[in-house]
Design an enzyme around this catalytic site. Structure first.
Site, PDB file in Angstrom:
ATOM      1  N   GLU A   1      35.613  32.569  33.139  1.00 49.41           N
ATOM      2  CA  GLU A   1      35.681  32.564  34.603  1.00 49.41           C
ATOM      3  C   GLU A   1      34.990  33.777  35.194  1.00 49.41           C
ATOM      4  O   GLU A   1      34.262  33.678  36.181  1.00 49.41           O
ATOM      5  CB  GLU A   1      37.141  32.507  35.069  1.00 49.41           C
ATOM      6  CG  GLU A   1      37.314  32.130  36.541  1.00 49.41           C
ATOM      7  CD  GLU A   1      37.198  33.297  37.500  1.00 49.41           C
ATOM      8  OE1 GLU A   1      36.968  33.046  38.698  1.00 49.41           O
ATOM      9  OE2 GLU A   1      37.320  34.473  37.081  1.00 49.41           O
TER      10      GLU A   1
ATOM     11  N   ASP B   1      39.883  35.165  30.043  1.00 48.47           N
ATOM     12  CA  ASP B   1      38.931  36.279  29.976  1.00 48.47           C
ATOM     13  C   ASP B   1      39.247  37.287  31.073  1.00 48.47           C
ATOM     14  O   ASP B   1      39.835  36.945  32.100  1.00 48.47           O
ATOM     15  CB  ASP B   1      37.480  35.798  30.083  1.00 48.47           C
ATOM     16  CG  ASP B   1      37.146  35.160  31.425  1.00 48.47           C
ATOM     17  OD1 ASP B   1      38.006  34.440  31.976  1.00 48.47           O
ATOM     18  OD2 ASP B   1      36.028  35.380  31.936  1.00 48.47           O
TER      19      ASP B   1
HETATM   20  N1  BES Z   1      40.861  35.628  40.515  1.00 50.08           N
HETATM   21  C1  BES Z   1      39.557  35.906  40.990  1.00 50.08           C
HETATM   22  C2  BES Z   1      39.233  35.171  42.268  1.00 50.08           C
HETATM   23  C3  BES Z   1      39.863  35.743  43.488  1.00 50.08           C
HETATM   24  C4  BES Z   1      39.634  37.060  43.831  1.00 50.08           C
HETATM   25  C5  BES Z   1      40.616  34.963  44.284  1.00 50.08           C
HETATM   26  C6  BES Z   1      40.212  37.596  44.951  1.00 50.08           C
HETATM   27  C7  BES Z   1      41.201  35.481  45.409  1.00 50.08           C
HETATM   28  C8  BES Z   1      41.007  36.807  45.739  1.00 50.08           C
HETATM   29  C9  BES Z   1      38.537  35.540  39.936  1.00 50.08           C
HETATM   30  O1  BES Z   1      38.937  35.923  38.652  1.00 50.08           O
HETATM   31  C10 BES Z   1      37.251  36.288  40.208  1.00 50.08           C
HETATM   32  O2  BES Z   1      37.231  37.477  40.073  1.00 50.08           O
HETATM   33  N2  BES Z   1      36.208  35.566  40.570  1.00 50.08           N
HETATM   34  C11 BES Z   1      34.905  36.109  40.698  1.00 50.08           C
HETATM   35  C12 BES Z   1      33.961  34.939  40.561  1.00 50.08           C
HETATM   36  C13 BES Z   1      32.620  35.278  40.026  1.00 50.08           C
HETATM   37  C14 BES Z   1      32.611  36.058  38.757  1.00 50.08           C
HETATM   38  C15 BES Z   1      31.795  34.017  39.890  1.00 50.08           C
HETATM   39  C16 BES Z   1      34.731  36.788  42.038  1.00 50.08           C
HETATM   40  O3  BES Z   1      35.338  36.370  43.041  1.00 50.08           O
HETATM   41  O4  BES Z   1      34.025  37.790  42.089  1.00 50.08           O
HETATM   42 MN    MN Z   2      40.881  35.396  38.287  1.00 49.37          MN
HETATM   43 MN    MN Z   3      38.532  38.096  38.416  1.00 48.24          MN
END
Ligand code: BES
Ligand code: MN
Ligand code: MN
Length: 460
Positions: free
Chosen positions: A154, A89
């Site tokens: 995710e 997604d």
């Molecule tokens: N890939 C990211 C997580 C991430 C962001 C890891 C920046 C390292 C650096 C993931 O897809 C993401 O965006 N996660 C969300 C989680 C939320 C929707 C619960 C986030 O971090 O905002």
């Molecule tokens: Mn991600």
């Molecule tokens: Mn993300």
């Protein structure tokens, strides 16, 4: 290995063509209209998993968007089992007018591919797919047992996955989890991420008078919900960046002097950082460096705010409602439900009696830490060194992948986070892109890693 690496290089153009197909599917998880596209994307992955030689490939309906699973478990009982996780997604595309090319029509310029999902996370988990293919097509087998799970929720906090993991514990059982969904510290600097922040996401709704009022006739005599909200927000943090919610820091673990020393060894150019963002001065919690503030300390930010007239020109109105979205990034050991409660209590305590204030918790997730003194991490260092010709660094990331702590809790396995994105690749933002050099070096690194994982004894 030579054969495998040559295969990756020889097939680069086809790999990228396939990735483009995947990127064209608009799999935006938070958009209810995308439901058919989510299924479509799951089917595309299902086909692809079969093509590269995975077995037991299946689309699982999770109650939310489907998850796709495949495995290859013929390496032998003495070999570890690695669960590769990724998410198909993607984030919404707005503000669409700021994209220089349409988000779901990928283009390549100077070896960089542009489009939604390129770096987060389609381009990254596709690295895993192609390393599996490279091994299977050249050797007819994989050096370790592999399970692959790609989910579709995710970006909305993985609401269905914990139950799926509980219900399918045996299916997903593994020794380690491998994830490429983080960034490298810098270009040409491969990185092992050993810490992710958690998250508590809140909404504040403020209601004043029962209708928008003429600001001349009523202004001065009735509380304005926007003013009241601004007042509340201003009391969440002081001007030194410290969060003022009672009890907020109670469970925060101090950074060890050793860890702080390691952070200082990472190359960091503050002037360049400011310049890249067009800001004169940085802001953050007093007593901590920028690296610590953005990856290893908890924080609080307003993510959106609304109320009153937002159109062209002036309209004299005293609005009836106002609201804000507020996210808190947490560190491991801070429990999201407790922080949500502290936030709600605090906002209710400081809210003026002149308005009604309603605080809701939207979604949350735990942070995580992976121990780094383990054979699997040492093997990752060797693999990244082979893939990039440079020694990797250890980093913590400020973003969240809440399912990592769920995996630990339900499967007892640690996640090895080997990200191949870059911080400035506009994840979640217009013109998201991914450096294709890192796509190829990623495929080589993960291919090496599978080999290293087959012989963990030598890292004990
Ligand atoms: N890939 C990211 C997580 C991430 C962001 C890891 C920046 C390292 C650096 C993931 O897809 C993401 O965006 N996660 C969300 C989680 C939320 C929707 C619960 C986030 O971090 O905002
Ligand atoms: Mn991600
Ligand atoms: Mn993300």
């Amino acid at each position: 290995m030579q054969k495998i690496i040559k295969y990756a290089e020889d097939n680069k153009v086809r790999f990228i063509d396939e990735l483009i197909e995947l990127l064209k599917i608009p799999s935006i998880s938070n958009d209810p209209d995308s439901k058919p596209e989510m299924q479509n994307c799951a089917e595309w992955l299902h086909n692809q998993m079969k093509t590269i030689g995975l077995e037991n490939v299946k689309i699982y309906q999770t109650g939310g968007h489907p998850a796709v699973y495949g495995d290859w478990l013929n390496a032998g009982k003495d070999k570890p089992t690695i669960l590769m996780y990724g998410h198909y997604d993607v984030q919404p595309i707005d503000p669409i007018e700021l994209w220089n090319s349409p988000p779901f029509e990928p283009v390549i310029k100077d070896n960089i591919i542009y489009g939604r999902g390129t770096t987060d996370d389609k381009g990254q988990f596709y690295i895993h797919f192609k390393s599996i293919e490279a091994h299977l097509k050249n050797k007819g087998k994989l050096p370790v047992n592999i399970k692959v799970i790609i989910e579709g929720e995710e970006e909305i906090g993985s609401p269905s996955l914990p139950k799926f993991i509980k219900d399918n514990n045996e299916l997903l059982k593994c020794d380690y989890i491998l994830i490429s969904d983080t960034s490298m510290y810098d270009n040409d600097l491969p990185s092992i991420c050993y810490g992710l922040r958690g998250l508590a996401f809140m909404q504040i709704d403020v209601t004043g008078p029962n209708a928008d009022l003429h600001s001349g006739s009523f202004g001065g005599a009735v509380e304005n919900p926007i003013n009241a909200l601004a007042n509340i927000i201003s009391k969440l943090k002081d001007d030194k960046g410290k969060i003022l919610i009672d009890g907020f820091y109670d469970d925060v673990l101090d950074l060890s002097p050793q860890e702080r020393k390691e952070f200082l060894r990472l190359p960091f150019d503050e002037e360049k950082f400011k310049k890249s963002l067009d800001v004169e001065e940085l802001f953050g919690e007093e007593g901590y460096t920028t690296i610590e503030r953005k990856s290893a300390r908890p924080t609080l930010d307003c993510n959106g705010i609304w109320g009153g007239y937002q159109g062209q020109g002036a309209k004299t109105v005293l609005p009836s409602v106002a609201g804000a979205k507020v996210s808190m990034r947490l560190v491991p050991n801070q429990e999201p439900p407790k922080i949500e409660e502290l936030f709600i209590d605090y906002v209710n305590k400081i809210a003026p009696k002149t308005v009604k204030v309603n605080v809701t918790a939207l979604h949350s997730g735990n942070g995580s830490i992976t121990p780094i003194d383990t054979p699997a991490v040492k093997a990752a260092m060797v693999a990244l060194k082979k893939g990039f010709n440079i020694d990797p660094v250890f980093i913590r990331e400020g973003g969240s992948i809440p399912i990592v702590s769920t995996f630990k809790e339900l499967l007892g396995a640690d996640a090895i986070l080997l990200g191949f994105g870059l911080q400035d690749e506009n994840a979640h933002s217009p013109d998201e892109h991914f450096d294709l050099r890192n796509f190829i070096r990623g495929i080589c690194s993960i291919s090496y890693y599978l080999d290293e994982l087959a012989d963990l004894k030598k890292y004990k």
